[in-house]
Design a protein around this motif. Structure first.
Motif, short mmCIF file in Angstrom:
data_model
loop_
_atom_site.label_atom_id
_atom_site.label_comp_id
_atom_site.label_asym_id
_atom_site.label_seq_id
_atom_site.Cartn_x
_atom_site.Cartn_y
_atom_site.Cartn_z
N GLU A 80 -36.22 12.97 -7.63
CA GLU A 80 -37.92 13.02 -7.86
C GLU A 80 -38.09 13.91 -8.66
OE1 GLU A 80 -40.22 11.30 -6.36
OE2 GLU A 80 -39.72 10.66 -4.25
N LYS A 81 -39.06 13.61 -9.60
CA LYS A 81 -39.39 14.38 -10.62
C LYS A 81 -40.06 16.01 -10.17
CE LYS A 81 -42.99 14.69 -14.22
NZ LYS A 81 -44.29 15.48 -13.52
N ALA A 82 -40.84 15.85 -8.87
CA ALA A 82 -41.21 17.08 -8.51
C ALA A 82 -39.83 18.00 -7.98
CB ALA A 82 -42.01 16.82 -7.11
N GLY A 83 -38.80 17.70 -7.83
CA GLY A 83 -37.62 18.52 -7.67
C GLY A 83 -36.77 18.11 -6.62
N LYS A 84 -36.64 17.17 -5.80
CA LYS A 84 -36.05 16.76 -5.02
C LYS A 84 -34.93 15.81 -5.25
CE LYS A 84 -39.58 16.95 -1.24
NZ LYS A 84 -40.55 16.09 -0.34
N ILE A 85 -33.67 15.74 -4.61
CA ILE A 85 -32.72 14.87 -4.90
C ILE A 85 -32.52 14.39 -3.40
CG2 ILE A 85 -30.33 14.50 -5.64
CD1 ILE A 85 -30.27 17.19 -7.00
N ILE A 86 -32.53 12.85 -3.59
CA ILE A 86 -32.37 12.19 -2.19
C ILE A 86 -31.25 11.67 -2.31
CG2 ILE A 86 -33.58 10.36 -0.96
CD1 ILE A 86 -35.42 12.78 -1.31
N HIS A 87 -30.43 11.60 -1.04
CA HIS A 87 -29.18 10.85 -0.70
C HIS A 87 -29.62 9.70 0.16
CE1 HIS A 87 -24.94 10.26 0.82
NE2 HIS A 87 -25.13 9.64 -0.07
N PHE A 88 -29.36 8.18 -0.47
CA PHE A 88 -29.79 7.36 0.45
C PHE A 88 -28.37 6.61 0.75
CE2 PHE A 88 -30.94 2.76 0.91
CZ PHE A 88 -31.87 2.66 1.84
N LYS A 89 -28.13 6.45 2.00
CA LYS A 89 -27.01 5.96 2.45
C LYS A 89 -27.35 5.39 4.01
CE LYS A 89 -22.25 6.93 3.62
NZ LYS A 89 -21.08 7.90 3.77
N VAL A 116 -37.04 23.72 -11.10
CA VAL A 116 -37.66 23.08 -12.08
C VAL A 116 -38.76 23.64 -12.60
CG1 VAL A 116 -36.31 20.90 -11.32
CG2 VAL A 116 -38.67 21.21 -10.84
N TYR A 117 -39.09 23.16 -13.72
CA TYR A 117 -40.62 23.74 -14.33
C TYR A 117 -41.26 22.37 -14.34
CZ TYR A 117 -44.03 24.92 -17.93
OH TYR A 117 -44.99 25.29 -18.71
N LEU A 118 -42.21 22.36 -13.45
CA LEU A 118 -42.98 21.11 -13.15
C LEU A 118 -44.25 21.40 -13.84
CD1 LEU A 118 -42.90 18.40 -11.33
CD2 LEU A 118 -43.94 19.82 -9.65
N ARG A 119 -44.22 20.36 -14.93
CA ARG A 119 -45.48 20.69 -15.85
C ARG A 119 -45.54 19.30 -16.88
NH1 ARG A 119 -49.40 23.93 -17.74
NH2 ARG A 119 -50.21 23.49 -19.99
N GLY A 120 -46.57 18.44 -16.59
CA GLY A 120 -46.80 17.24 -17.48
C GLY A 120 -45.74 16.22 -17.12
N GLN A 121 -45.11 16.00 -18.22
CA GLN A 121 -43.74 15.07 -18.05
C GLN A 121 -42.40 15.67 -17.47
OE1 GLN A 121 -43.67 13.28 -21.98
NE2 GLN A 121 -45.63 12.52 -21.79
N GLY A 122 -42.48 17.09 -17.47
CA GLY A 122 -41.20 17.77 -17.09
C GLY A 122 -41.20 17.96 -15.69
N GLY A 123 -39.82 18.00 -15.33
CA GLY A 123 -39.40 18.40 -13.78
C GLY A 123 -38.02 17.93 -13.64
N LEU A 124 -37.57 17.43 -12.50
CA LEU A 124 -36.44 17.19 -12.39
C LEU A 124 -36.21 15.76 -13.14
CD1 LEU A 124 -33.28 17.48 -11.24
CD2 LEU A 124 -34.10 16.78 -9.08
N LEU A 125 -35.14 15.42 -13.90
CA LEU A 125 -35.09 14.20 -14.64
C LEU A 125 -33.84 13.29 -14.35
CD1 LEU A 125 -36.15 15.87 -18.04
CD2 LEU A 125 -37.75 14.72 -16.28
N ASP A 126 -32.98 13.15 -15.17
CA ASP A 126 -31.84 12.34 -14.87
C ASP A 126 -30.75 12.70 -14.05
OD1 ASP A 126 -31.20 9.80 -15.17
OD2 ASP A 126 -30.05 10.01 -17.27
N ILE A 127 -29.86 11.98 -13.81
CA ILE A 127 -28.72 12.38 -12.90
C ILE A 127 -27.65 11.33 -13.25
CG2 ILE A 127 -29.57 10.76 -10.99
CD1 ILE A 127 -28.09 12.77 -9.12
#
Length: 372
Positions: free
Chosen positions: A62-71, A84-95
């Motif tokens: 999630e861009k806001a900084g969360k990682i979700i495990h879905f099972k 993470v630096y949460l600003r504009g297009q920045g945040g938690l990105l790819d995995i």
């Protein structure tokens, strides 16, 4: 007199832009495939990246900084994610998972990071291991500099090639006149590392004084698609253009992709960036979009789940909120088909281990594509 010259200039720019639109193939609406989308993971805000674990479960950033495990139908938030630096297009990105994840357990993340002396942030890549719903063994592999408070063009996607090299992209951070064409500066680049973060000895600029030796290619604007071709092993990227001129490129060692010296787009104000769409020594895209679709996420179809779509390319559109099916002949796009019109802002596209395509949609969740 000056106003007349300016008016004439804007008319010429507008005509050039219109001609580019006419020259580019048009997107059609799907009427044959009968593909529909079933909501698979609900209630996600900005699901930026998707990765599948060997057991078939899913990790979602999630861009806001969360990682979700879905099972097994349940979402669990993973503890100890990167800050993470949460600003504009920045945040938690790819995995992404290491190609040999089953044996070494390494996960890779790109994100906007505040680490550094300057205010603001820049794109970074980290690896870590996943155990007991937490990240452990976190290692920062690369952090772009200098930080800036600009909120745009962080990139960033991750891909591995057939030799196990790690590729990731960083946008030019809104500094188009300096970063993309300067190999001594980060931003507007695609980078290549060994899987532990070290620099491959055959990277193109390792012997260039002052160069950022992780750079593999340059002259990019804001790449938000990066994948390995399933047959050739080449790394393909797509990137945001300005107004018009989104591109698909095949990434080549040491190559210059031209931004902002060549482009098929114009400024958002309607004025020209350059009158050049090609230049000696600079790569041409294999495909470009006019008008821009704002592409994000990209996947080749390798399974038989979707009939004669096998081998084709899927790209999400943030701007027009649909999934684009690109029919591919070698390295040429021969047709464009609009799937899932108005589903929402598609952020990522992945083929799962079950052969089905999954798309991440902002404000909704993850959808699974099925054929009715």
């Amino acid at each position: 007199m000056k106003k007349s010259i300016l008016s004439l200039y804007l008319i010429v720019v507008s005509l050039n832009y219109s001609c580019a639109q006419k020259a580019e193939n048009k997107v059609k609406t799907d009427t044959k495939s009968k593909i529909s989308a079933e909501l698979f993971v609900d209630e996600l805000q900005i699901p930026w990246g998707i990765a599948f674990l060997p057991d078939g479960s899913m990790l979602i950033t999630e861009k806001a900084g969360k990682i979700i495990h879905f099972k097994n139908g349940k979402k669990v938030e993973i503890s100890n994610p990167p800050s993470v630096y949460l600003r504009g297009q920045g945040g938690l990105l790819d995995i992404a998972l290491h190609p040999d994840y089953k044996n070494n357990g390494w996960l890779y993340f790109t994100y906007a990071s505040e680490e550094g002396e300057e205010k603001g942030g820049h794109t970074a890549i980290m690896r870590a291991k996943f155990k007991n719903n937490a990240l452990t063994n976190k290692e920062l592999l690369y952090k772009a500099t200098p930080n800036t408070t600009q909120g745009q063009h962080f990139g960033s996607r991750i891909a591995f090639d057939n030799d196990g090299y790690l590729y990731f992209s960083i946008g030019e951070r809104g500094n188009r006149d300096e970063n993309p064409q300067d190999i001594t500066r980060d931003g507007g680049k695609i980078y290549r590392l060994n899987d532990d973060g070290s620099i491959p000895s055959d990277n193109p600029f390792v012997n260039k004084k002052g160069a950022k030796t992780a750079i593999y290619s340059y002259g990019h604007r804001n790449p938000q698609g990066l994948i390995k071709h399933p047959k050739t092993g080449e790394i393909w990227d797509h990137e945001h253009g300005p107004q018009g001129g989104d591109e698909i490129n095949i990434v080549k060692k040491g190559a210059n992709y031209g931004w902002p010296l060549v482009t098929f787009g114009i400024n958002y104000s309607g004025t020209s960036i350059t009158d050049k769409t090609e230049m000696e020594g600079m790569e041409q895209p294999i495909h470009y979009w006019v008008p821009s679709i704002a592409p994000s996420g990209m996947a080749f179809i390798t399974s038989d789940k979707y009939g004669d779509m096998k081998g084709d390319l899927l790209v999400g559109s943030l701007k027009f909120q649909y999934l684009e099916h690109l029919i591919i002949d070698g390295t040429k796009v021969i047709d464009r088909i609009k799937l899932l019109p108005e589903i929402g802002r598609i952020r990522d596209v992945k083929e799962g281990p079950d052969g089905y395509i999954y798309v991440a949609v902002e404000g909704k969740g993850i959808y699974k594509l099925v054929v009715n």
